[in-house]
Design a protein around this motif. Structure first.
Motif, PDB file in Angstrom:
ATOM      1  N   UNK A  96       0.769  -1.388  -0.071  1.00 33.97           N
ATOM      2  CA  UNK A  96       0.041  -0.014   0.007  1.00 33.97           C
ATOM      3  C   UNK A  96       0.806   1.328   0.101  1.00 33.97           C
ATOM      4  N   UNK A  97       2.176   1.250   0.290  1.00 32.64           N
ATOM      5  CA  UNK A  97       2.885   2.310   0.282  1.00 32.64           C
ATOM      6  C   UNK A  97       3.760   2.537  -0.963  1.00 32.64           C
ATOM      7  N   UNK A  98       3.402   1.879  -1.984  1.00 30.60           N
ATOM      8  CA  UNK A  98       4.175   2.034  -3.264  1.00 30.60           C
ATOM      9  C   UNK A  98       3.827   3.124  -4.097  1.00 30.60           C
ATOM     10  N   UNK A  99       4.663   3.565  -4.776  1.00 26.88           N
ATOM     11  CA  UNK A  99       4.171   4.678  -5.885  1.00 26.88           C
ATOM     12  C   UNK A  99       4.397   4.165  -7.252  1.00 26.88           C
ATOM     13  N   UNK A 109      -5.212  -3.745   6.127  1.00 23.53           N
ATOM     14  CA  UNK A 109      -3.845  -3.106   6.562  1.00 23.53           C
ATOM     15  C   UNK A 109      -3.001  -3.889   7.385  1.00 23.53           C
ATOM     16  N   UNK A 110      -1.708  -3.893   7.320  1.00 20.47           N
ATOM     17  CA  UNK A 110      -0.876  -4.254   8.516  1.00 20.47           C
ATOM     18  C   UNK A 110      -0.905  -3.245   9.647  1.00 20.47           C
ATOM     19  N   UNK A 118       3.854   5.921 -11.465  1.00 20.62           N
ATOM     20  CA  UNK A 118       3.611   7.097 -12.285  1.00 20.62           C
ATOM     21  C   UNK A 118       3.353   8.316 -11.654  1.00 20.62           C
ATOM     22  N   UNK A 119       3.932   8.501 -10.578  1.00 21.92           N
ATOM     23  CA  UNK A 119       3.954   9.675  -9.718  1.00 21.92           C
ATOM     24  C   UNK A 119       2.990   9.824  -8.628  1.00 21.92           C
ATOM     25  N   UNK A 120       2.108   8.802  -8.630  1.00 22.58           N
ATOM     26  CA  UNK A 120       1.055   8.672  -7.487  1.00 22.58           C
ATOM     27  C   UNK A 120       1.208   7.599  -6.970  1.00 22.58           C
ATOM     28  N   UNK A 121       0.667   7.384  -5.550  1.00 22.38           N
ATOM     29  CA  UNK A 121       0.700   6.346  -4.577  1.00 22.38           C
ATOM     30  C   UNK A 121      -0.196   5.551  -5.174  1.00 22.38           C
ATOM     31  N   UNK A 122      -0.174   4.138  -4.826  1.00 21.54           N
ATOM     32  CA  UNK A 122      -1.147   3.095  -5.173  1.00 21.54           C
ATOM     33  C   UNK A 122      -2.417   3.127  -4.667  1.00 21.54           C
ATOM     34  N   UNK A 123      -2.436   3.912  -3.695  1.00 16.17           N
ATOM     35  CA  UNK A 123      -3.858   3.967  -2.871  1.00 16.17           C
ATOM     36  C   UNK A 123      -4.583   5.315  -3.758  1.00 16.17           C
ATOM     37  N   UNK A 124      -3.686   6.251  -3.966  1.00  9.25           N
ATOM     38  CA  UNK A 124      -4.224   7.253  -4.748  1.00  9.25           C
ATOM     39  C   UNK A 124      -4.920   6.847  -6.153  1.00  9.25           C
ATOM     40  N   UNK A 125      -4.096   6.007  -6.651  1.00 11.36           N
ATOM     41  CA  UNK A 125      -4.456   5.441  -7.942  1.00 11.36           C
ATOM     42  C   UNK A 125      -5.875   4.651  -7.882  1.00 11.36           C
ATOM     43  N   UNK A 126      -5.904   3.780  -6.668  1.00 13.23           N
ATOM     44  CA  UNK A 126      -7.104   3.207  -6.544  1.00 13.23           C
ATOM     45  C   UNK A 126      -8.120   3.990  -6.364  1.00 13.23           C
ATOM     46  N   UNK A 127      -8.280   4.932  -5.408  1.00 22.67           N
ATOM     47  CA  UNK A 127      -9.136   5.810  -5.051  1.00 22.67           C
ATOM     48  C   UNK A 127      -9.737   6.720  -6.340  1.00 22.67           C
ATOM     49  N   UNK A 128      -8.765   6.682  -7.288  1.00 20.44           N
ATOM     50  CA  UNK A 128      -8.902   7.663  -8.496  1.00 20.44           C
ATOM     51  C   UNK A 128      -9.977   6.638  -9.486  1.00 20.44           C
ATOM     52  N   UNK A 131      -2.525   4.970  12.104  1.00 20.45           N
ATOM     53  CA  UNK A 131      -2.128   6.293  12.275  1.00 20.45           C
ATOM     54  C   UNK A 131      -1.378   7.232  11.352  1.00 20.45           C
ATOM     55  N   UNK A 132      -1.083   6.385  10.196  1.00 19.82           N
ATOM     56  CA  UNK A 132       0.037   6.833   9.131  1.00 19.82           C
ATOM     57  C   UNK A 132      -1.047   7.369   8.130  1.00 19.82           C
ATOM     58  N   UNK A 133      -0.147   8.188   7.294  1.00 19.36           N
ATOM     59  CA  UNK A 133      -0.654   8.571   5.900  1.00 19.36           C
ATOM     60  C   UNK A 133      -1.361   7.586   5.154  1.00 19.36           C
ATOM     61  N   UNK A 134      -0.811   6.524   5.131  1.00 23.84           N
ATOM     62  CA  UNK A 134      -1.110   5.324   4.370  1.00 23.84           C
ATOM     63  C   UNK A 134      -2.629   4.880   4.721  1.00 23.84           C
TER      64      UNK A 134
END
Length: 210
Positions: free
Chosen positions: A39-42, A190-191, A44-54, A196-199
């Motif tokens: 979940x903390x990988x990036x 999530x692990x 194309x310039x965006x995080x995996x989670x950002x891409x999933x939300x998009x 409590x993290x940005x992830x």
């Protein structure tokens, strides 16, 4: 076996092809397919989670161009060749978004998901995903000879009788017809290290329970 609920012609063809040489009893409907990822990988310039939300969907490496394994998802590449063999050529000229996504059947009911080798987080799919999935053992990269569908699942017995490294101890799953996060996901797990993290904050923006 009726695959009428799978709208894609290619997906139906792939499911029927694999069903034709699957054997065994039906899979326990209480089992779940999980899609492990980092979940903390990036990419194309965006995080995996950002891409999933998009996108609101989980895509295959043919779409994302990323992988936790080999980067061979291209015409003529190893992943393309393996899929052509497994699915009887159903996806040979398919658009990237039409191809199946990969996970594993959590027959050991592990809290970390079925295939933690591929990431510390996982989507736990709904029971409905079982009926439009195909399975193989061992991993498709090993060019296996044993396959299954929900109505004929002999692979769990094979896996239980085998002696594998814990990170390779999974029955690979291929979910056909797309994975929509709001429709097909029971939960994102999530692990605890992400609490409590940005992830975690990014994960809560997804259209599925966390």
């Amino acid at each position: 076996m009726d695959f009428a609920d799978v709208t894609s012609r290619r997906a139906r063809a792939a499911l029927r092809h694999v069903a034709g040489f699957s054997a065994g009893t039906a899979v326990d409907p209480r089992l779940r397919i999980t899609l492990n990822f980092h979940p903390d990988r990036w990419a194309g310039g965006v995080s995996v989670l950002t891409a999933l939300a998009r996108d609101g969907a989980y895509h295959s490496q043919f779409v994302t161009g990323t992988s936790n394994g080999g980067l061979t998802a291209r015409p003529g590449g190893d992943r393309w060749r393996w899929e052509s063999r497994i699915f009887g050529g159903a996806y040979d000229d398919a658009a990237p978004h039409e191809r199946p996504v990969y996970g594993a059947l959590n027959f050991r009911r592990q809290v970390v998901g079925a295939a933690p080798r591929f990431g510390s987080a996982h989507f736990r799919l709904t029971a409905g995903a079982l009926t439009r999935a195909t399975f193989c053992y061992p991993d498709s990269a090993a060019e296996p000879a044993d396959f299954g569908v929900a109505a004929g699942m002999s692979l769990i017995a094979l896996a239980e009788a085998d002696e594998q490294d814990p990170l390779n101890d999974y029955v690979e799953a291929h979910v056909h017809g797309g994975v929509d996060l709001s429709r097909d996901v029971e939960a994102l797990v999530l692990d605890a290290c992400y609490r409590g993290t940005p992830v975690e904050a990014a994960a809560r923006s997804l259209p599925c329970p966390v």
